[in-house]
Each structure stands twice: as structure tokens, then as C-alpha cells.
Design an enzyme around this catalytic site. Sequence first.
Site, PDB file in Angstrom:
ATOM      1  N   ASP A   4       0.688  -1.311  -0.034  1.00 55.18           N
ATOM      2  CA  ASP A   4      -0.074  -0.089   0.036  1.00 55.18           C
ATOM      3  C   ASP A   4       0.804   1.372  -0.058  1.00 55.18           C
ATOM      4  O   ASP A   4       0.415   2.246  -0.596  1.00 55.18           O
ATOM      5  CB  ASP A   4      -0.938   0.031   1.112  1.00 55.18           C
ATOM      6  N   ASP A  17       1.369  -1.757   5.117  1.00 62.98           N
ATOM      7  CA  ASP A  17       0.056  -2.117   4.571  1.00 62.98           C
ATOM      8  C   ASP A  17      -1.261  -2.025   5.498  1.00 62.98           C
ATOM      9  O   ASP A  17      -1.111  -1.981   6.649  1.00 62.98           O
ATOM     10  CB  ASP A  17       0.156  -3.533   4.369  1.00 62.98           C
TER      11      ASP A  17
END
Length: 114
Positions: A4, A17
Amino acid sequence: GFMDLVFSLGDRWYLLDYKTNRLGRRPADYAAERLEDAMVEHDYVLQYHLYTVALDRFLQRRVPGYRTRRHFGGVAYLFVRGFEPQPESSRGLFFDRPDPEVIEALAAVLSGEP
């Protein structure tokens, strides 16, 4: 899966993440020991090791003088349903800095090296 967020802070690189898992309704359901259980149960430990190998390979090619031991800061998994953004709280936050030797060994296995 996807990483992410990758960011640098000082001279170290980190991987973040976000997770939306519902671990319970109480704040205590997002305490460190519960997060460790969730990390294992959902194979996130394997996931972040694979992500770390990929990021490490990328940084070795793109960042002059990059060395895993010196420049890789670690991985953070942020369980957003339980996160508490106060500096003294770690609720909802799992953090690890994998051993560089483990990352090197995993990279070798993934590359087909003995």
C-alpha cells in the site's frame, strides 16, 4: 496483494500495508497479541516477507549505496478498524523488521539458488 505504501524516513525505507480485518468490537481486540495471531492466521507474515524481498531488490537497483541492514527500516501493518493515532498507543499497529539474513535467504530461494 499490493504494497500500500513505501516511504523513507531519514535514511531508512519502510513498507506499510493497511488491513481492514474485523478482529472484534472492543479496543482490546486490536492489542499487540491479537494482531500477532491475525498476522499468522491470514498469512500476512509470509506476505510481508515476500513484499520485503521485492522492495529490497528494487531499492538495491534504484538507490545508490543501498544496503539492507542499514537502509531497510521495517514493515508496518495498520489494522485501521482498531488503530489509535496517539503517540503512546500501538493499538492496531503491527511492526517488524525482518532479519536481513532471512530476506537474503528467501531472495535466494525465490531466485532458484541452492
